[in-house]
Write a protein that holds these residues in place. Structure first.
Motif, short mmCIF file in Angstrom:
data_model
loop_
_atom_site.label_atom_id
_atom_site.label_comp_id
_atom_site.label_asym_id
_atom_site.label_seq_id
_atom_site.Cartn_x
_atom_site.Cartn_y
_atom_site.Cartn_z
N ALA A 1 -6.15 8.96 -16.39
CA ALA A 1 -6.58 7.55 -16.36
C ALA A 1 -5.60 6.70 -15.57
CB ALA A 1 -6.72 7.03 -17.79
N ASP A 2 -4.30 6.99 -15.72
CA ASP A 2 -3.30 6.22 -14.97
C ASP A 2 -3.42 6.48 -13.47
OD1 ASP A 2 -0.79 6.81 -17.55
OD2 ASP A 2 -2.27 5.22 -17.33
N VAL A 3 -3.69 7.74 -13.12
CA VAL A 3 -3.86 8.07 -11.70
C VAL A 3 -5.10 7.37 -11.14
CG1 VAL A 3 -4.24 9.93 -10.04
CG2 VAL A 3 -2.70 10.29 -11.98
N GLN A 4 -6.18 7.38 -11.93
CA GLN A 4 -7.40 6.72 -11.47
C GLN A 4 -7.19 5.22 -11.30
OE1 GLN A 4 -10.06 8.07 -14.58
NE2 GLN A 4 -10.91 9.68 -13.28
N ALA A 5 -6.47 4.61 -12.23
CA ALA A 5 -6.18 3.18 -12.13
C ALA A 5 -5.34 2.90 -10.88
CB ALA A 5 -5.45 2.70 -13.38
N GLY A 6 -4.38 3.79 -10.61
CA GLY A 6 -3.55 3.62 -9.43
C GLY A 6 -4.36 3.73 -8.15
N ASN B 1 2.92 6.00 -2.94
CA ASN B 1 4.03 6.83 -3.44
C ASN B 1 4.02 6.90 -4.96
OD1 ASN B 1 5.05 7.44 -0.91
ND2 ASN B 1 6.34 5.62 -0.83
N GLU B 2 3.70 5.77 -5.58
CA GLU B 2 3.65 5.72 -7.05
C GLU B 2 2.55 6.63 -7.59
OE1 GLU B 2 2.33 2.48 -10.45
OE2 GLU B 2 3.38 1.75 -8.66
N ARG C 1 1.14 9.19 -6.03
CA ARG C 1 1.50 10.59 -5.76
C ARG C 1 2.44 11.13 -6.82
NH1 ARG C 1 2.77 10.31 0.73
NH2 ARG C 1 0.64 10.59 1.49
N THR C 2 3.40 10.30 -7.22
CA THR C 2 4.34 10.73 -8.25
C THR C 2 3.61 11.02 -9.55
OG1 THR C 2 6.09 9.40 -7.24
CG2 THR C 2 6.40 10.07 -9.53
N LEU C 3 2.65 10.14 -9.90
CA LEU C 3 1.86 10.35 -11.12
C LEU C 3 1.04 11.64 -11.02
CD1 LEU C 3 0.55 6.74 -11.86
CD2 LEU C 3 2.14 8.06 -13.26
N ALA C 4 0.42 11.85 -9.85
CA ALA C 4 -0.44 13.02 -9.67
C ALA C 4 0.34 14.33 -9.76
CB ALA C 4 -1.18 12.93 -8.33
N ASN C 5 1.58 14.30 -9.33
CA ASN C 5 2.40 15.51 -9.32
C ASN C 5 3.15 15.73 -10.63
OD1 ASN C 5 1.77 16.27 -6.67
ND2 ASN C 5 3.27 14.84 -5.83
N SER C 6 3.06 14.77 -11.54
CA SER C 6 3.78 14.87 -12.80
C SER C 6 2.89 15.50 -13.87
CB SER C 6 4.25 13.48 -13.25
OG SER C 6 4.81 13.55 -14.55
N ASP C 7 3.42 16.46 -14.59
CA ASP C 7 2.66 17.09 -15.68
C ASP C 7 2.52 16.15 -16.87
OD1 ASP C 7 4.26 20.28 -15.03
OD2 ASP C 7 2.44 19.40 -14.18
N GLN C 8 3.35 15.09 -16.93
CA GLN C 8 3.33 14.18 -18.06
C GLN C 8 2.35 13.03 -17.88
OE1 GLN C 8 5.10 15.15 -20.66
NE2 GLN C 8 5.90 16.86 -19.46
N SER C 9 1.83 12.84 -16.66
CA SER C 9 0.99 11.68 -16.39
C SER C 9 -0.43 11.92 -16.91
CB SER C 9 0.95 11.39 -14.89
OG SER C 9 0.40 12.48 -14.20
N GLU D 1 0.83 -1.21 0.00
CA GLU D 1 0.00 0.00 0.00
C GLU D 1 0.87 1.25 0.00
OE1 GLU D 1 -3.48 2.09 2.76
OE2 GLU D 1 -2.05 0.66 3.61
N ALA D 2 1.90 1.27 0.84
CA ALA D 2 2.78 2.43 0.91
C ALA D 2 3.48 2.68 -0.42
CB ALA D 2 3.80 2.24 2.03
N GLU D 3 3.95 1.60 -1.06
CA GLU D 3 4.64 1.73 -2.34
C GLU D 3 3.69 2.25 -3.42
OE1 GLU D 3 7.91 -1.91 -1.71
OE2 GLU D 3 6.15 -2.19 -2.97
N LYS D 4 2.47 1.72 -3.43
CA LYS D 4 1.50 2.13 -4.44
C LYS D 4 1.09 3.59 -4.23
CE LYS D 4 0.20 0.22 -7.30
NZ LYS D 4 0.61 0.24 -8.72
#
Length: 373
Positions: free
Chosen positions: A36-41, A22-23, A25-33, A17-20
């Motif tokens: 849909a990927d954030v929602q899947a995460g 962090n993953e 959060r990284t997607l949410a803070n990235s302008d390139q993400s 859970e902790a690893e996911k």
């Protein structure tokens, strides 16, 4: 299944859970993400949390089974339980509250029954409902569209006012307006609003009415946060300057006929219009039993807020706040122990939400005492 095996499973799930998180959060803070990927995460995070909750329940069941009382004690316990008519859900809620109170007094997090988010602990609903804080009619959160969301960011469809009329079959073929969609997609990203409550660990350890005390502070902190964030959104409405009663009437009368019109005004605005009279010497503000202030302006209810909520000065919003403002509420209120500048343990509160303009045609932001448009 052995207790050690379940505990190992819980430990593994927590790590995943902790690893996911962090993953994501990284997607949410990235302008390139991609959203849909954030929602899947986020769906994967929710699934891990569900598995973790089930594992904790299994561990609690096994532990209870190992501590079974003898037959006589069980019979007495069953009798007492029937007399008190306590349901399994009530027992679970009581355990959750008990673990939460222990956390407040000691800072120790227990795995059984307690819900955590990030570094904090979610306040059980039983505690937030212990003391019903009277609804303040000046609280703007009661006027807007609040939607509970299941992910930290996403898109919500908002139904705007329909301007297309029904037509005959012959007219429809020539009327492109009838096919226009009236749904507007509003993107949101839940932000975390934090604040410190004036409660130390020592104060909480000695507090006789801890639940009521915590509930009062949390409700006030939440309502103030919503008040000022909603005020920021209302200030984005179409600006209008009004230097006279006639210009106020024009702002109210034009462009808002399809909406449930009302006024949200500052104290300075209210004071200014409270002194105005029409040509017959009658005050513009009229008595109204349905308005929070007991007054109406041009037949619409008036809600008064502090000047700084709407940016200061004689300012006001006229229109439909429920159509204009969307509050996307991500999670319940959580608390955690933090250190202040004196290295004391103080209680911090957090709320995850976003506040966005929805139907931007649903209101105007009026500056009274200024001329011109």
């Amino acid at each position: 299944m052995k207790t050690s095996e379940i505990e190992g499973q819980i430990k593994s799930l927590k790590k995943q859970e902790a690893e996911k998180i962090n993953e994501v959060r990284t997607l949410a803070n990235s302008d390139q993400s991609d959203v849909a990927d954030v929602q899947a995460g986020m769906k994967e995070v929710e699934e891990l949390r569900s598995q973790l909750a089930n594992a904790k329940k299994e561990l609690e069941t096994v532990q209870r089974a190992k501590e079974l009382l003898d037959d006589e004690a069980k019979t007495e316990e069953k009798k007492e339980s029937e007399d008190m008519k306590i349901s399994p859900n009530q027992e679970q809620e009581t355990a959750e509250v008990r673990d939460f109170i222990t956390y407040l007094k000691t800072g120790e997090k227990r795995d059984n029954g307690m819900t955590t988010v990030d570094a904090g602990v979610v306040i059980p609903k039983e505690i937030l409902n212990v003391q019903k804080v009277p609804t303040d009619n000046r609280n703007l959160a009661s006027l807007v569209n609040r939607v509970m969301v299941s992910s930290g960011m996403g898109t919500l469809p908002i139904l705007q006012k329909n301007t297309a009329r029904l037509t005959t079959a012959e007219e429809r073929a020539e009327n492109p307006e009838i096919t226009k969609a009236i749904l507007k997609n509003v993107d949101y990203k839940a932000l975390t609003y934090r604040g410190a409550l004036p409660l130390s660990m020592e104060m909480i350890q000695d507090a006789p009415n801890l639940k009521e005390l915590l509930n009062t502070y949390v409700q006030e902190a939440k309502e103030l946060t919503e008040q000022y964030q909603i005020g920021q959104v209302l200030q984005t409405a179409t600006p209008v300057k009004a230097g006279s009663a006639d210009e106020l009437k024009t702002a109210y009368n034009t462009g808002l006929a399809n909406y449930n019109r009302q006024w949200v005004v500052t104290e300075s605005f209210y004071n200014a219009i409270d002194l105005l009279k029409d040509a017959n010497g009658r005050y513009l503000l009229q008595d109204s039993i349905s308005s929070a202030t007991g007054k109406s302006l041009f037949g619409a209810n008036v809600t008064v807020v502090s000047d700084d909520v709407l940016g200061g000065g004689a300012k006001g919003f006229v229109g439909d706040p429920k159509a204009f403002v969307l509050e996307a509420l991500r999670s319940d209120v959580s608390v955690e122990w933090d250190h202040n500048e004196n290295y004391e343990h103080i209680l911090a509160v957090a709320l995850r939400a976003d506040f966005k303009p929805a139907d931007t045609n649903a209101g105007k932001f009026v500056s009274f005492g200024e001329t011109g448009k």
